[in-house]
Scaffold this active site. Structure first.
Site, PDB file in Angstrom:
ATOM      1  N   LYS A  13     -45.807  66.171  61.138  1.00 22.57           N
ATOM      2  CA  LYS A  13     -45.586  66.395  59.706  1.00 22.57           C
ATOM      3  C   LYS A  13     -44.548  65.439  59.142  1.00 22.57           C
ATOM      4  O   LYS A  13     -44.736  64.855  58.092  1.00 22.57           O
ATOM      5  CB  LYS A  13     -45.041  67.789  59.370  1.00 22.57           C
ATOM      6  CG  LYS A  13     -45.521  68.944  60.158  1.00 22.57           C
ATOM      7  CD  LYS A  13     -44.904  70.231  59.634  1.00 22.57           C
ATOM      8  CE  LYS A  13     -43.526  70.527  60.203  1.00 22.57           C
ATOM      9  NZ  LYS A  13     -43.476  70.811  61.635  1.00 22.57           N
ATOM     10  N   ARG A  88     -41.795  78.398  55.714  1.00 21.94           N
ATOM     11  CA  ARG A  88     -42.117  78.654  57.110  1.00 21.94           C
ATOM     12  C   ARG A  88     -42.307  80.136  57.386  1.00 21.94           C
ATOM     13  O   ARG A  88     -42.600  80.512  58.516  1.00 21.94           O
ATOM     14  CB  ARG A  88     -40.948  78.168  57.971  1.00 21.94           C
ATOM     15  CG  ARG A  88     -41.271  77.015  58.913  1.00 21.94           C
ATOM     16  CD  ARG A  88     -39.969  76.711  59.649  1.00 21.94           C
ATOM     17  NE  ARG A  88     -40.116  75.822  60.748  1.00 21.94           N
ATOM     18  CZ  ARG A  88     -39.898  74.505  60.702  1.00 21.94           C
ATOM     19  NH1 ARG A  88     -39.621  73.905  59.573  1.00 21.94           N
ATOM     20  NH2 ARG A  88     -39.990  73.790  61.800  1.00 21.94           N
ATOM     21  N   ARG A 135     -39.985  63.065  72.579  1.00 26.50           N
ATOM     22  CA  ARG A 135     -39.163  62.753  71.410  1.00 26.50           C
ATOM     23  C   ARG A 135     -37.679  62.892  71.726  1.00 26.50           C
ATOM     24  O   ARG A 135     -36.855  62.090  71.293  1.00 26.50           O
ATOM     25  CB  ARG A 135     -39.554  63.696  70.265  1.00 26.50           C
ATOM     26  CG  ARG A 135     -38.840  63.421  68.970  1.00 26.50           C
ATOM     27  CD  ARG A 135     -39.434  64.212  67.821  1.00 26.50           C
ATOM     28  NE  ARG A 135     -39.110  65.638  67.897  1.00 26.50           N
ATOM     29  CZ  ARG A 135     -39.451  66.521  66.966  1.00 26.50           C
ATOM     30  NH1 ARG A 135     -40.159  66.143  65.930  1.00 26.50           N
ATOM     31  NH2 ARG A 135     -39.103  67.783  67.088  1.00 26.50           N
ATOM     32  N   ARG A 137     -35.219  65.135  70.843  1.00 22.68           N
ATOM     33  CA  ARG A 137     -34.179  65.565  69.919  1.00 22.68           C
ATOM     34  C   ARG A 137     -33.369  66.670  70.593  1.00 22.68           C
ATOM     35  O   ARG A 137     -33.795  67.227  71.596  1.00 22.68           O
ATOM     36  CB  ARG A 137     -34.875  66.111  68.654  1.00 22.68           C
ATOM     37  CG  ARG A 137     -34.043  66.042  67.400  1.00 22.68           C
ATOM     38  CD  ARG A 137     -34.904  66.370  66.193  1.00 22.68           C
ATOM     39  NE  ARG A 137     -35.318  67.780  66.204  1.00 22.68           N
ATOM     40  CZ  ARG A 137     -36.270  68.271  65.414  1.00 22.68           C
ATOM     41  NH1 ARG A 137     -36.912  67.485  64.576  1.00 22.68           N
ATOM     42  NH2 ARG A 137     -36.576  69.552  65.479  1.00 22.68           N
ATOM     43  N   ARG A 148     -39.984  77.678  69.868  1.00 24.41           N
ATOM     44  CA  ARG A 148     -40.386  77.210  68.534  1.00 24.41           C
ATOM     45  C   ARG A 148     -41.880  77.363  68.316  1.00 24.41           C
ATOM     46  O   ARG A 148     -42.331  77.693  67.217  1.00 24.41           O
ATOM     47  CB  ARG A 148     -39.954  75.759  68.318  1.00 24.41           C
ATOM     48  CG  ARG A 148     -38.534  75.686  67.763  1.00 24.41           C
ATOM     49  CD  ARG A 148     -37.807  74.409  68.105  1.00 24.41           C
ATOM     50  NE  ARG A 148     -38.450  73.227  67.642  1.00 24.41           N
ATOM     51  CZ  ARG A 148     -38.399  72.055  68.295  1.00 24.41           C
ATOM     52  NH1 ARG A 148     -37.733  71.957  69.419  1.00 24.41           N
ATOM     53  NH2 ARG A 148     -39.002  71.008  67.813  1.00 24.41           N
TER      54      ARG A 148
HETATM   55  P1  ADP Z   1     -39.924  70.866  63.934  1.00 26.72           P
HETATM   56  O1  ADP Z   1     -41.014  71.120  62.933  1.00 26.72           O
HETATM   57  O2  ADP Z   1     -40.106  69.617  64.698  1.00 26.72           O
HETATM   58  O3  ADP Z   1     -39.655  72.055  64.830  1.00 26.72           O
HETATM   59  P2  ADP Z   1     -37.866  70.761  61.815  1.00 26.72           P
HETATM   60  O4  ADP Z   1     -37.066  69.531  61.727  1.00 26.72           O
HETATM   61  O5  ADP Z   1     -38.827  71.046  60.705  1.00 26.72           O
HETATM   62  O6  ADP Z   1     -38.546  70.653  63.228  1.00 26.72           O
HETATM   63  O7  ADP Z   1     -36.915  72.054  61.965  1.00 26.72           O
HETATM   64  C1  ADP Z   1     -35.935  72.143  62.973  1.00 26.72           C
HETATM   65  C2  ADP Z   1     -35.294  73.521  62.957  1.00 26.72           C
HETATM   66  O8  ADP Z   1     -34.664  73.760  61.686  1.00 26.72           O
HETATM   67  C3  ADP Z   1     -36.257  74.696  63.132  1.00 26.72           C
HETATM   68  O9  ADP Z   1     -36.522  74.975  64.487  1.00 26.72           O
HETATM   69  C4  ADP Z   1     -35.478  75.839  62.430  1.00 26.72           C
HETATM   70  O10 ADP Z   1     -34.464  76.351  63.251  1.00 26.72           O
HETATM   71  C5  ADP Z   1     -34.809  75.119  61.274  1.00 26.72           C
HETATM   72  N1  ADP Z   1     -35.625  75.179  60.027  1.00 26.72           N
HETATM   73  C6  ADP Z   1     -36.186  74.115  59.379  1.00 26.72           C
HETATM   74  N2  ADP Z   1     -36.868  74.534  58.302  1.00 26.72           N
HETATM   75  C7  ADP Z   1     -36.754  75.892  58.265  1.00 26.72           C
HETATM   76  C8  ADP Z   1     -37.251  76.924  57.416  1.00 26.72           C
HETATM   77  N3  ADP Z   1     -38.030  76.651  56.357  1.00 26.72           N
HETATM   78  N4  ADP Z   1     -36.915  78.206  57.695  1.00 26.72           N
HETATM   79  C9  ADP Z   1     -36.134  78.521  58.733  1.00 26.72           C
HETATM   80  N5  ADP Z   1     -35.646  77.604  59.575  1.00 26.72           N
HETATM   81  C10 ADP Z   1     -35.945  76.298  59.367  1.00 26.72           C
END
Ligand code: ADP
Length: 193
Positions: A13, A88, A135, A137, A148
């Site tokens: 994404k 989310r 990746r 991270r 996750r």
């Molecule tokens: P990925 O999709 O690769 O898991 P993101 O960079 O989108 O990673 O998100 C990393 C972390 O940030 C998530 O695992 C969560 O803890 C937090 N996070 C991001 N966006 C949200 C959201 N909309 N609601 C709750 N937590 C979020």
């Protein structure tokens, strides 16, 4: 262009959202990036969010709602945006509908009646795990990745049906070369917005 990018962690994404936002000259708003910046800067928000993120859990809805509300009210969001990683949860999606009534550009309509589209990038779990492990991270270790993915299936995947029922869903196969995914997204999204 008012786009929501959905999909499990590792679906690509962020990559696709960044590319298309640059192409269409609209902001790429990644809640993950915003949260990580807060963690690095050790802001009060970052300090609250860090433990959730490190565990692979979602950060509480209210914090995300505040972040998104503030970001959507900035002037550069008037012309459109790609929202990556939000909503989310069903609660976040409901909040976002009411927010869209208020922010300019939506013409006072709720999310249901807006021209938003929700893109889902579909990728099988085994591919996701391989991608995330390579990746590297901070939150990309095997245990957190598993958590996750579970959180995604339980809390975020229901949003696919939420947007499909409103005919706002654009589903794309994300298990292909990046360039092919970009091309399909461009074709699916441009022209009829
Ligand atoms: P990925 O999709 O690769 O898991 P993101 O960079 O989108 O990673 O998100 C990393 C972390 O940030 C998530 O695992 C969560 O803890 C937090 N996070 C991001 N966006 C949200 C959201 N909309 N609601 C709750 N937590 C979020």
């Amino acid at each position: 262009m008012q786009l929501i990018f959905m999909g499990p962690p590792g679906a690509g994404k962020g990559t696709q959202a960044q590319l298309l936002a640059a192409l269409w000259k609209i902001p790429h708003i990644s809640t993950g990036d915003i949260l990580r910046a807060c963690v690095v800067a050790k802001t009060p928000l970052g300090l609250k969010a860090q433990a959730y993120m490190d565990a692979g859990d979602l950060v509480p809805d209210q914090l995300l709602m505040d972040i998104v509300q503030e970001r959507m009210n900035q002037p550069d969001a008037n012309a459109g945006w790609i929202l990556d990683g939000f909503p989310r949860t069903v609660a976040q999606a409901a909040f976002f509908d009411t927010l869209l009534c208020d922010v300019s550009g939506a013409g006072g309509k709720s999310g249901k009646d807006c021209d938003i589209r929700a893109v889902n990038l579909d990728v099988p779990d085994n591919v996701l795990v391989t991608r995330l492990l390579s990746r590297g991270r901070q939150d990309d270790n095997e245990e957190t990745i598993r958590r996750r993915l579970q959180v995604y299936r339980e809390q975020t995947e229901p949003l696919i049906e939420f947007y499909r029922a409103r005919e706002q869903l654009v589903a794309v196969d994300g298990d292909r070369d990046m360039e092919l995914v970009t091309a399909e997204l461009q074709q699916a999204l441009s022209g009829d917005s």
